[in-house]
Design a protein around this motif. Structure first.
Motif, short mmCIF file in Angstrom:
data_model
loop_
_atom_site.label_atom_id
_atom_site.label_comp_id
_atom_site.label_asym_id
_atom_site.label_seq_id
_atom_site.Cartn_x
_atom_site.Cartn_y
_atom_site.Cartn_z
N UNK A 173 52.93 35.35 37.02
CA UNK A 173 52.61 34.52 35.86
C UNK A 173 51.51 35.11 34.99
N UNK A 174 50.59 35.86 35.64
CA UNK A 174 49.45 36.42 34.92
C UNK A 174 49.33 37.90 35.26
N UNK A 175 49.17 38.73 34.26
CA UNK A 175 49.01 40.16 34.50
C UNK A 175 47.73 40.42 35.29
N UNK A 176 47.80 41.30 36.24
CA UNK A 176 46.63 41.62 37.05
C UNK A 176 45.52 42.19 36.16
N UNK A 181 35.81 43.14 33.52
CA UNK A 181 35.61 42.13 32.47
C UNK A 181 36.81 41.20 32.33
N UNK A 182 37.97 41.63 32.83
CA UNK A 182 39.16 40.79 32.72
C UNK A 182 39.17 39.65 33.73
N UNK A 183 38.36 39.75 34.77
CA UNK A 183 38.41 38.76 35.85
C UNK A 183 38.06 37.36 35.34
N UNK A 184 37.10 37.29 34.43
CA UNK A 184 36.68 35.99 33.92
C UNK A 184 37.77 35.22 33.21
N UNK A 185 38.82 35.89 32.79
CA UNK A 185 39.92 35.21 32.10
C UNK A 185 40.96 34.66 33.08
N UNK A 186 40.76 34.89 34.37
CA UNK A 186 41.73 34.47 35.38
C UNK A 186 41.29 33.20 36.09
N UNK A 187 42.26 32.55 36.74
CA UNK A 187 41.94 31.48 37.67
C UNK A 187 41.28 32.12 38.89
N UNK A 188 40.10 31.65 39.24
CA UNK A 188 39.37 32.23 40.36
C UNK A 188 39.09 31.17 41.41
N UNK A 212 30.46 37.23 36.26
CA UNK A 212 30.33 35.78 36.24
C UNK A 212 31.71 35.15 36.13
N UNK A 213 32.01 34.19 37.01
CA UNK A 213 33.30 33.50 36.98
C UNK A 213 33.08 32.01 36.77
N UNK A 232 49.03 30.87 45.76
CA UNK A 232 49.21 31.30 44.38
C UNK A 232 48.29 30.64 43.38
N UNK A 233 47.12 30.20 43.85
CA UNK A 233 46.20 29.48 42.95
C UNK A 233 45.29 30.38 42.14
N UNK A 234 45.29 31.69 42.39
CA UNK A 234 44.44 32.57 41.58
C UNK A 234 43.91 33.74 42.37
N UNK A 235 42.86 34.35 41.82
CA UNK A 235 42.19 35.48 42.45
C UNK A 235 41.13 34.97 43.43
N UNK A 236 40.89 35.73 44.49
CA UNK A 236 39.82 35.40 45.42
C UNK A 236 39.32 36.67 46.08
N UNK A 237 38.08 36.62 46.53
CA UNK A 237 37.52 37.68 47.36
C UNK A 237 37.62 37.22 48.80
#
Length: 303
Positions: A173-176, A181-188, A212-213, A232-237
């Motif tokens: 659904x979302x391009x990696x 700097x692109x991380x802030x635009x994602x669901x985290x 910063x997220x 599938x809820x977003x990015x995570x560490x």
């Protein structure tokens, strides 16, 4: 030179990262510890530590020396305990707190320890935040990151390795992200542990880079974050302990591996520096052993 004492001093300096902290732990003065390590270096004709005004770091020779020094110390301790007869038997309960991922890793390996010590029992408490060790009767606590409580004994036993991950369903659904700097635009999905989890730290190979997220999902337990990212809820560490099986199976994707999350020291803290009961020392030695068996936790160097 008492080489056994010198090896103990070197190991405590390596584990604490400080001559002063090692001196407190060993019941010696800081100059005495420094002399022991210098004498060991002279005896071996090699430098084991890089010394600067503000920091210490192991040389490559020092890193190589640690497992050999541990074998010597373990052999000497085993000999001493064998001479103590039945008084050296590890019996009783040890209360141990540790973060959930490492707790899962340790619990998979506890059977070996308990099998060797029939009179020993371990109570494991999964916690992300520091405990009141004395007030709660905690014998040992594993902590991630810097340990600021100077009233506790601290032994560094390894380093974390983590990955920025996402499920394939999310990335459909979302391009990696291609850059940090692109991380802030994602669901985290934020793992909040003893501080501001809304600031993620990555390494570019030489320096830490902070991102910063603004997460919409926050949890104080890494296992909950793991389940949420799989859904599938977003990015995570995630810790490698949780992430690696899913990355290998294709259930998660390692995003931007060229910018891994920064590594944190893994330390064991305990209230008293002297006369640790054998039951507690036995579990502490077990923790050191099982962490060092994992190559992703054995070195401060990036993997």
């Amino acid at each position: 030179m008492d080489i056994v004492s010198a090896l103990r001093a070197f190991l405590r300096v390596a584990e604490t990262g400080s001559f002063s902290a090692a001196a407190v732990d060993l019941g010696l003065t800081q100059p005495a510890v420094s002399r022991q390590v210098s004498a060991l270096e002279e005896h071996l004709s090699t430098r084991l530590l890089h010394r600067t005004t503000n920091a210490l770091a192991l040389t490559a020779e020092g890193e190589h020396m640690i497992p050999m020094a541990l074998k010597v110390i373990e052999a000497v301790d085993a000999l001493n305990e064998a001479n103590c007869g039945e008084a050296a038997t590890a019996t009783g309960r040890v209360r141990l707190t540790l973060p959930a991922p490492l707790g899962l890793y340790v619990s998979d390996r506890l059977a070996e320890l308990l099998g060797r010590h029939p009179g020993l029992s371990v109570e494991m408490l999964f916690r992300e935040d520091p405990s009141d060790l004395v007030g709660e009767g905690i014998d040992l606590e594993v902590r991630l990151g810097p340990v600021s409580d100077s009233g506790l004994m601290c032994r560094r036993i390894g380093w974390t390795t983590a990955f920025l991950v996402a499920a394939p369903s999310y990335l459909e659904q979302r391009a990696a992200p291609k850059a940090l700097d692109d991380i802030g635009d994602h669901e985290c999905i934020c793992y909040s542990r003893a501080g501001d989890g809304r600031l993620w730290t990555f390494s570019d190979g030489s320096d830490d880079v902070f991102v910063r997220i603004a997460p919409r999902l926050v949890a104080n337990n890494a296992v909950a974050v793991h389940r949420a990212v799989l859904a599938g809820n977003g990015l995570a560490i995630l810790s490698h302990i949780l992430a690696c099986p899913d990355i290998e199976a294709g259930r998660l994707i390692n995003v931007m591996p060229e910018f891994p999350p920064a590594r944190l020291p893994i330390s064991v803290v305990y209230p008293s520096r002297r006369n640790l009961p054998l039951r507690v020392r036995t579990v502490l030695d077990f923790l050191v052993q099982v962490v060092r068996e994992d190559p992703l936790m054995t070195s401060s160097l990036p993997s």
